[in-house]
Write a protein that holds these residues in place. Sequence first.
Motif, mmCIF file in Angstrom:
data_model
loop_
_atom_site.group_PDB
_atom_site.id
_atom_site.type_symbol
_atom_site.label_atom_id
_atom_site.label_comp_id
_atom_site.label_asym_id
_atom_site.label_seq_id
_atom_site.Cartn_x
_atom_site.Cartn_y
_atom_site.Cartn_z
ATOM 1 N N THR A 75 52.757 144.713 -32.588
ATOM 2 C CA THR A 75 52.044 144.075 -31.434
ATOM 3 C C THR A 75 52.271 144.819 -30.155
ATOM 4 O O THR A 75 53.383 145.245 -30.107
ATOM 5 C CB THR A 75 52.779 142.751 -31.226
ATOM 6 O OG1 THR A 75 52.537 141.888 -32.485
ATOM 7 C CG2 THR A 75 52.165 141.795 -30.237
ATOM 8 N N PHE A 76 51.163 144.989 -29.535
ATOM 9 C CA PHE A 76 51.171 145.619 -27.983
ATOM 10 C C PHE A 76 51.088 145.072 -26.994
ATOM 11 O O PHE A 76 50.308 144.095 -27.153
ATOM 12 C CB PHE A 76 50.394 146.914 -28.251
ATOM 13 C CG PHE A 76 50.761 147.832 -29.262
ATOM 14 C CD1 PHE A 76 51.556 148.989 -29.101
ATOM 15 C CD2 PHE A 76 49.978 147.934 -30.414
ATOM 16 C CE1 PHE A 76 51.764 149.557 -30.123
ATOM 17 C CE2 PHE A 76 50.435 148.812 -31.499
ATOM 18 C CZ PHE A 76 51.106 149.858 -31.101
ATOM 19 N N HIS A 77 51.625 145.327 -25.893
ATOM 20 C CA HIS A 77 51.263 144.836 -24.575
ATOM 21 C C HIS A 77 50.826 145.876 -23.611
ATOM 22 O O HIS A 77 51.558 146.635 -23.667
ATOM 23 C CB HIS A 77 52.434 144.138 -24.062
ATOM 24 C CG HIS A 77 52.111 143.339 -22.880
ATOM 25 N ND1 HIS A 77 51.201 142.459 -22.450
ATOM 26 C CD2 HIS A 77 52.250 143.851 -21.307
ATOM 27 C CE1 HIS A 77 51.046 142.104 -21.166
ATOM 28 N NE2 HIS A 77 51.936 142.928 -20.484
ATOM 29 N N ALA A 78 49.640 145.768 -22.819
ATOM 30 C CA ALA A 78 49.073 146.766 -22.100
ATOM 31 C C ALA A 78 49.220 146.177 -20.602
ATOM 32 O O ALA A 78 49.129 144.930 -20.339
ATOM 33 C CB ALA A 78 47.662 146.818 -22.373
ATOM 34 N N SER A 79 49.518 147.184 -19.830
ATOM 35 C CA SER A 79 49.504 147.151 -18.447
ATOM 36 C C SER A 79 48.190 148.044 -17.969
ATOM 37 O O SER A 79 48.519 149.156 -17.546
ATOM 38 C CB SER A 79 50.792 147.590 -17.790
ATOM 39 O OG SER A 79 50.613 147.607 -16.241
ATOM 40 N N ASN A 88 55.865 145.544 -28.665
ATOM 41 C CA ASN A 88 56.518 144.423 -28.661
ATOM 42 C C ASN A 88 57.168 144.058 -30.013
ATOM 43 O O ASN A 88 58.132 143.337 -29.812
ATOM 44 C CB ASN A 88 55.792 143.000 -28.209
ATOM 45 C CG ASN A 88 55.153 143.062 -26.666
ATOM 46 O OD1 ASN A 88 55.700 144.024 -25.883
ATOM 47 N ND2 ASN A 88 54.363 142.244 -26.410
ATOM 48 N N HIS A 89 56.530 144.331 -31.114
ATOM 49 C CA HIS A 89 56.829 143.786 -32.414
ATOM 50 C C HIS A 89 56.202 144.327 -33.322
ATOM 51 O O HIS A 89 55.078 144.892 -33.395
ATOM 52 C CB HIS A 89 56.447 142.347 -32.590
ATOM 53 C CG HIS A 89 56.871 141.535 -33.743
ATOM 54 N ND1 HIS A 89 56.137 141.244 -34.753
ATOM 55 C CD2 HIS A 89 58.072 141.142 -34.233
ATOM 56 C CE1 HIS A 89 56.542 140.672 -35.690
ATOM 57 N NE2 HIS A 89 57.890 140.628 -35.298
ATOM 58 N N ILE A 90 57.167 144.623 -34.623
ATOM 59 C CA ILE A 90 56.487 145.261 -35.906
ATOM 60 C C ILE A 90 56.954 144.363 -36.833
ATOM 61 O O ILE A 90 58.287 143.904 -36.852
ATOM 62 C CB ILE A 90 57.040 146.778 -35.951
ATOM 63 C CG1 ILE A 90 56.569 147.546 -34.861
ATOM 64 C CG2 ILE A 90 56.512 147.027 -37.256
ATOM 65 C CD1 ILE A 90 57.186 149.208 -34.926
ATOM 66 N N ALA A 91 55.769 144.249 -37.791
ATOM 67 C CA ALA A 91 56.412 143.338 -39.167
ATOM 68 C C ALA A 91 55.812 144.000 -40.375
ATOM 69 O O ALA A 91 54.566 144.463 -40.075
ATOM 70 C CB ALA A 91 55.821 141.959 -38.888
#
Length: 130
Positions: A75-79, A88-91
């Motif tokens: 999971t990524f968050h972009a600016s 943000n997160h790795i599973a």
Amino acid sequence: MFYKIGGMVGAIAVLLSSGVAIAEDIGVAITQDAERYVTVGHDKLGNRIALDKETIRGTTYKLYGMYKDGIFETTFHASCQESRLFLNHIAIYSSQGQLLQEDNKTGEIPFVANSSPGKAMQIVCKQISK
């Protein structure tokens, strides 16, 4: 069962540099549901890396690929305005869908336009600017 493995950093490095494969079941879903999944890269073996458009929430998005014989979700968050990208997160899941490992460490990662996360970010940012 939850396993803490040091390979999380390796998974990120593979994704950022050359990408990873999409597991067979997800690969079939990508082929059958082109509206939902967008191929944003390929690994060295030619397997797809996919952006799941249904998981996009604002500028947060998920990429899927293969890690050993399982699947990982990143999971990524972009600016968008600043061209900055945040992990943000790795599973990591087994081939049967069982959660094997999870890492909630967050932080900025380099934005590389031709990487899978970078290409996905460009798609997400274009989508929100419409």
